[in-house]
Design a protein around this motif. Structure first.
Motif, PDB file in Angstrom:
ATOM      1  N   ASP A   1       5.978  12.785 -11.013  1.00 33.98           N
ATOM      2  CA  ASP A   1       6.050  12.287 -12.390  1.00 33.98           C
ATOM      3  C   ASP A   1       4.969  11.255 -12.688  1.00 33.98           C
ATOM      4  OD1 ASP A   1       7.320  10.456 -10.716  1.00 33.98           O
ATOM      5  OD2 ASP A   1       8.615   9.714 -12.311  1.00 33.98           O
ATOM      6  N   ALA A   2       4.332  10.697 -11.670  1.00 32.11           N
ATOM      7  CA  ALA A   2       3.244   9.743 -11.907  1.00 32.11           C
ATOM      8  C   ALA A   2       2.082  10.453 -12.582  1.00 32.11           C
ATOM      9  CB  ALA A   2       2.801   9.098 -10.607  1.00 32.11           C
ATOM     10  N   GLY A   3       1.786  11.661 -12.136  1.00 30.25           N
ATOM     11  CA  GLY A   3       0.727  12.451 -12.759  1.00 30.25           C
ATOM     12  C   GLY A   3       1.058  12.762 -14.203  1.00 30.25           C
ATOM     13  N   ASP A   4       2.330  13.059 -14.458  1.00 27.85           N
ATOM     14  CA  ASP A   4       2.762  13.341 -15.831  1.00 27.85           C
ATOM     15  C   ASP A   4       2.605  12.110 -16.711  1.00 27.85           C
ATOM     16  OD1 ASP A   4       3.403  15.901 -15.034  1.00 27.85           O
ATOM     17  OD2 ASP A   4       5.550  15.481 -14.790  1.00 27.85           O
ATOM     18  N   ARG A   5       2.954  10.937 -16.159  1.00 27.21           N
ATOM     19  CA  ARG A   5       2.818   9.695 -16.929  1.00 27.21           C
ATOM     20  C   ARG A   5       1.354   9.420 -17.243  1.00 27.21           C
ATOM     21  NH1 ARG A   5       6.642   7.494 -13.196  1.00 27.21           N
ATOM     22  NH2 ARG A   5       4.918   6.428 -12.170  1.00 27.21           N
ATOM     23  N   ARG A   6       0.493   9.631 -16.239  1.00 27.88           N
ATOM     24  CA  ARG A   6      -0.944   9.411 -16.462  1.00 27.88           C
ATOM     25  C   ARG A   6      -1.473  10.383 -17.504  1.00 27.88           C
ATOM     26  NH1 ARG A   6      -0.844   8.567 -10.891  1.00 27.88           N
ATOM     27  NH2 ARG A   6      -1.466  10.695 -10.458  1.00 27.88           N
TER      28      ARG A   6
ATOM     29  N   VAL B   1       0.841  -1.201   0.000  1.00 25.46           N
ATOM     30  CA  VAL B   1       0.000   0.000   0.000  1.00 25.46           C
ATOM     31  C   VAL B   1       0.877   1.252   0.000  1.00 25.46           C
ATOM     32  CG1 VAL B   1      -1.711   1.307   1.314  1.00 25.46           C
ATOM     33  CG2 VAL B   1      -1.965  -1.162   1.032  1.00 25.46           C
ATOM     34  N   ALA B   2       1.961   1.250   0.778  1.00 27.82           N
ATOM     35  CA  ALA B   2       2.860   2.400   0.834  1.00 27.82           C
ATOM     36  C   ALA B   2       3.504   2.654  -0.531  1.00 27.82           C
ATOM     37  CB  ALA B   2       3.933   2.188   1.892  1.00 27.82           C
ATOM     38  N   ALA B   3       3.926   1.584  -1.213  1.00 30.15           N
ATOM     39  CA  ALA B   3       4.539   1.742  -2.535  1.00 30.15           C
ATOM     40  C   ALA B   3       3.520   2.267  -3.546  1.00 30.15           C
ATOM     41  CB  ALA B   3       5.112   0.406  -3.008  1.00 30.15           C
ATOM     42  N   ALA B   4       2.289   1.753  -3.491  1.00 32.41           N
ATOM     43  CA  ALA B   4       1.248   2.222  -4.403  1.00 32.41           C
ATOM     44  C   ALA B   4       0.926   3.690  -4.147  1.00 32.41           C
ATOM     45  CB  ALA B   4      -0.006   1.363  -4.262  1.00 32.41           C
ATOM     46  N   LEU B   5       0.843   4.068  -2.882  1.00 36.33           N
ATOM     47  CA  LEU B   5       0.555   5.454  -2.530  1.00 36.33           C
ATOM     48  C   LEU B   5       1.697   6.378  -2.965  1.00 36.33           C
ATOM     49  CD1 LEU B   5      -1.496   7.276  -1.157  1.00 36.33           C
ATOM     50  CD2 LEU B   5      -0.373   6.801   1.020  1.00 36.33           C
ATOM     51  N   ALA B   6       2.928   5.940  -2.770  1.00 33.02           N
ATOM     52  CA  ALA B   6       4.084   6.744  -3.198  1.00 33.02           C
ATOM     53  C   ALA B   6       4.074   6.934  -4.708  1.00 33.02           C
ATOM     54  CB  ALA B   6       5.379   6.070  -2.747  1.00 33.02           C
ATOM     55  N   SER B   7       3.748   5.877  -5.427  1.00 32.88           N
ATOM     56  CA  SER B   7       3.684   5.973  -6.887  1.00 32.88           C
ATOM     57  C   SER B   7       2.581   6.934  -7.311  1.00 32.88           C
ATOM     58  CB  SER B   7       3.447   4.587  -7.489  1.00 32.88           C
ATOM     59  OG  SER B   7       3.238   4.679  -8.875  1.00 32.88           O
ATOM     60  N   TRP B   8       1.434   6.835  -6.657  1.00 33.68           N
ATOM     61  CA  TRP B   8       0.284   7.670  -6.998  1.00 33.68           C
ATOM     62  C   TRP B   8       0.585   9.146  -6.712  1.00 33.68           C
ATOM     63  CZ3 TRP B   8      -4.118   7.163  -9.582  1.00 33.68           C
ATOM     64  CH2 TRP B   8      -5.093   8.149  -9.445  1.00 33.68           C
TER      65      TRP B   8
END
Length: 156
Positions: free
Chosen positions: A44-49, A33-40
């Motif tokens: 740059d995650a927003g940029d990728r999305r 959950v921590a890794a998923a939250l960090a990615s979200w």
């Protein structure tokens, strides 16, 4: 590094999948959950999305433009055929109207049967004609490509 405890409510299906993934990877559910939250939350995650969404929208736009162009070509083709048909068709005298209607119904039924067979085969009449009449130098296909490119340039 300090940690914060959170009590979250998630869908039962997500909980089951989280349990399975944690068991498969041999890690805690908290770390997943921590890794998923960090990615979200990463910038740059927003940029990728956004980039992925823009790419998909561009592809959809191109598909829509092709559909619109094809529809314009179909409408123009139908209009030209109707004008030609109405120009060369002679009026039917009143005495022959019933026979003409009967012949029209028979022809229409034949047309519907042919259309159904073509649709079931999944082939295009235009492609069939091009393949049958294509000269060795592929001039017809090249000309069709030229016409399609010109239509695209003019927004058709």
């Amino acid at each position: 590094m300090s940690r914060y405890r959170l009590n979250l409510f998630i869908q039962p299906e997500h909980a089951r999948r989280l349990d399975e993934l944690a068991a498969k990877k041999g890690v805690s559910k908290s770390s997943i959950v921590a890794a998923a939250l960090a990615s979200w939350l990463s910038p740059d995650a927003g940029d990728r999305r956004e980039a992925a969404m823009a790419k998909r929208l561009d592809r959809l736009s191109r598909q829509f433009e092709r559909l619109e162009r094809d529809q314009s070509i179909q409408i123009e083709t139908l209009a030209l055929f109707i004008r030609y048909y109405l120009t060369v068709s002679a009026a039917v005298p009143e005495a022959h109207q019933d026979a003409a209607r009967a012949q029209g119904r028979a022809r229409f039924e034949q047309f519907i049967e042919q259309l159904g067979r073509r649709l079931l085969r999944g082939r295009s009449l235009v492609r069939d004609v091009i393949e049958e009449m294509q000269p060795p130098d592929h001039a017809i296909g090249e000309r069709l490509d030229e016409v399609a490119a010109q239509a695209e340039e003019h927004g058709l």
